[in-house]
Design a protein around this motif. Structure first.
Motif, mmCIF file in Angstrom:
data_model
loop_
_atom_site.group_PDB
_atom_site.id
_atom_site.type_symbol
_atom_site.label_atom_id
_atom_site.label_comp_id
_atom_site.label_asym_id
_atom_site.label_seq_id
_atom_site.Cartn_x
_atom_site.Cartn_y
_atom_site.Cartn_z
ATOM 1 N N VAL A 288 58.959 0.125 -53.627
ATOM 2 C CA VAL A 288 58.252 -1.145 -53.828
ATOM 3 C C VAL A 288 59.135 -2.164 -54.539
ATOM 4 O O VAL A 288 59.149 -3.346 -54.185
ATOM 5 N N LEU A 289 59.897 -1.706 -55.534
ATOM 6 C CA LEU A 289 60.729 -2.645 -56.285
ATOM 7 C C LEU A 289 61.935 -3.117 -55.473
ATOM 8 O O LEU A 289 62.227 -4.317 -55.418
ATOM 9 N N ALA A 295 60.749 -5.206 -49.980
ATOM 10 C CA ALA A 295 60.453 -4.940 -51.377
ATOM 11 C C ALA A 295 60.506 -6.223 -52.204
ATOM 12 O O ALA A 295 60.945 -7.277 -51.742
ATOM 13 N N ARG A 296 60.073 -6.119 -53.448
ATOM 14 C CA ARG A 296 59.990 -7.289 -54.310
ATOM 15 C C ARG A 296 61.340 -7.985 -54.485
ATOM 16 O O ARG A 296 61.426 -9.218 -54.476
ATOM 17 N N ALA A 299 62.357 -9.804 -51.246
ATOM 18 C CA ALA A 299 61.408 -10.864 -50.931
ATOM 19 C C ALA A 299 61.774 -12.151 -51.654
ATOM 20 O O ALA A 299 61.599 -13.258 -51.118
ATOM 21 N N VAL A 300 62.314 -12.015 -52.871
ATOM 22 C CA VAL A 300 62.686 -13.198 -53.645
ATOM 23 C C VAL A 300 64.148 -13.584 -53.411
ATOM 24 O O VAL A 300 64.447 -14.697 -52.985
ATOM 25 N N ILE A 345 61.979 -9.303 -61.940
ATOM 26 C CA ILE A 345 61.337 -8.509 -60.890
ATOM 27 C C ILE A 345 61.246 -7.038 -61.306
ATOM 28 O O ILE A 345 60.199 -6.388 -61.140
ATOM 29 N N SER A 348 58.594 -6.632 -63.711
ATOM 30 C CA SER A 348 57.258 -7.039 -63.266
ATOM 31 C C SER A 348 56.323 -5.850 -63.090
ATOM 32 O O SER A 348 55.105 -6.018 -63.019
ATOM 33 N N PHE A 353 51.023 -2.911 -59.871
ATOM 34 C CA PHE A 353 51.358 -3.006 -58.455
ATOM 35 C C PHE A 353 50.075 -3.125 -57.648
ATOM 36 O O PHE A 353 49.007 -2.685 -58.089
ATOM 37 N N GLU A 357 51.081 -2.721 -51.714
ATOM 38 C CA GLU A 357 52.456 -2.297 -51.978
ATOM 39 C C GLU A 357 52.550 -0.777 -52.055
ATOM 40 O O GLU A 357 53.449 -0.161 -51.458
#
Length: 462
Positions: A288-289, A295-296, A299-300, A345, A348, A353, A357
């Motif tokens: 997920v990370l 993943a996070r 994504a950014v 992130i 986070s 979560f 996710e």
């Protein structure tokens, strides 16, 4: 035209890792066989509980040189003759040294298993380590060391272990040794290390493939039953967790003027597979990370910002202890902003979560497992990997079963345990993230200091 009803897709049935059969030889070797019908290239794997801590401090890298020269000639065959024998019997051979231990890989067509096992016997019990071959591998390793220092990703990894682990712990130094230690290795050093450590006690041997018509235990005992047993406490060094540096919670910038990208390695202490609450949530956390393109992190930094081609995160367990790592590169002009985004992130997870996710991570890991372990080589690799971790593949099955019960609550709890153990966000000296970067210090140093993420040390890249 008659409409056809959409078929109902049933959920997949629970999947178990293939069941192996275990046979213990009198000399301490444990054989595990996996019958995989229809796979006529058999995979033979050996896991030897040899630790990097077994190497003499002034000869670190000797285990890697030994692994590379095991098949470079035996008592009855020169290196060239032995290479031809391997080729003639259709045998693919490899050996390598890592934190987990010494691994030996052999693949052979089913009909040649017996002669292949005899060649394996010669490799394990009769290597002669010719002076010329040892010297060649030492030169090769020295060239690799120079190349590794020139590649930003390798350079970051080397600096990370030096920063993260205590200076007197073997884990703080390269697996394959340094220039000084490798340069000192002689043929006698290699032979002595082999004689002391390449013995049968504690070894797990795995044979996987179509075993119909083969008496594999008899063949293995015939070939390896006479292998020297050695001491029973082989895994004592593997059972020690690596010591961490007291000042690991800081930023280290390896200065490489003119770099158009900045390489990152960000890490913190992670759990091993014996962690409280079960291991299953941790691969989901990593996924997920930063464990997938969705993943996070990506994504950014990749999709929203366009700063990177991809950055990955994962939990990497050892037999005792482990590490959580995030690594990748970004555009040089985004260095400071990218670091702040990455830390934000990664932290986070303290806010939790989402169900979506967690479900995506659980589904990916669980539903791809049958494909990951569909071939003889991957079955054998997993079995040996578990053995070097002090486990059996019963853990693999149990963990996949447990994975089905992983939900948002368990993942949140797992992150909280990880963060508390690593000191993430508590501000205590020497805890939190270890951040290593390779980039242009003249361009980034002041901006990195301004982030307030910790002390910044500059290392000049030779």
């Amino acid at each position: 035209m008659t409409a056809v009803a959409r078929p109902v897709v049933a959920p997949p049935e629970p999947w178990d890792f293939p069941e192996g059969r275990t046979h213990d030889l009198p000399n301490g070797l444990r054989l595990i066989t996996y019958d995989v019908p229809g796979q006529y290239v058999l995979s033979v794997r050996l896991g030897l509980p040899v630790s990097l801590r077994d190497e003499p401090r002034e000869r670190e890298g000797v285990a890697s040189i030994m692994a590379r020269t095991l098949d470079e000639g035996t008592a009855n065959h020169t290196a060239e003759e032995f290479a031809r024998l391997l080729e003639r019997k259709g045998v693919s051979f490899g050996a390598g040294m890592a934190d987990a231990g010494l691994s030996i890989d052999l693949d052979v067509v089913k009909g040649n298993l017996e002669p292949a096992l005899d060649l394996l016997r010669q490799i394990l019990t009769e290597p002669v380590f010719p002076q010329a071959e040892v010297a060649r591998q030492v030169r090769t390793r020295l060239a690799e060391i120079e190349q590794e220092r020139s590649v930003a990703a390798h350079r970051a990894g080397l600096e990370f272990v030096r920063t993260f682990y205590a200076a007197d712990d073997r884990s703080s130094r390269p697996t394959g040794g340094t220039r000084e230690t490798v340069r000192a290795i002689t043929r006698d050093d290699v032979a002595a290390f082999h004689q002391k450590h390449v013995v049968a006690a504690g070894v797990t041997a795995v044979v996987a493939g179509d075993l119909d018509g083969l008496d594999v235990p008899a063949l293995v005992e015939s070939a390896l039953g006479g292998w020297q047993k050695g001491p029973a406490d082989r895994a004592r060094h593997l059972d020690h967790a690596a010591a961490l540096a007291d000042d690991r919670g800081r930023i280290v910038l390896v200065s490489r003027p003119g770099s158009v990208q900045t390489e990152f390695v960000i890490g913190a202490p992670g759990p091993d597979r014996s962690v409280e609450g079960g291991w299953a949530p941790y691969p989901v956390l990593g996924f997920v990370l930063g464990g997938s393109p969705n993943a996070r992190v990506d994504a950014v930094l990749r999709e929203e910002k366009g700063y990177t081609y991809g950055i990955r995160s994962s939990f990497r367990p050892r037999r005792r202890g482990g590490v959580f790592l995030t690594s990748g590169s970004v555009r040089a002009d985004s260095t400071a902003e990218s670091l702040q985004l990455l830390v934000d992130i990664l932290e986070s997870g303290r806010k939790g979560f989402s169900d979506k996710e967690v479900r995506s991570g659980v589904d990916f890991i669980a539903k791809t497992a049958p494909g990951r372990y569909a071939t003889a080589d991957t079955i054998a690799d997993e079995a040996v990997g578990m053995a070097l971790d002090g486990r059996t593949t019963e853990f693999t099955t149990a963990n996949l079963r447990d994975l089905a019960t992983v939900d948002r609550v368990r993942v949140d709890q797992a992150y909280a345990r990880f963060a508390a153990a690593a000191g993430i966000g508590d501000g205590a000296p020497g805890t939190g993230w270890t951040i290593v970067m390779v980039g242009d210090a003249s361009e980034h140093l002041e901006a990195l200091k301004a982030l307030g993420l910790g002390d910044v040390t500059v290392v000049q890249d030779p």
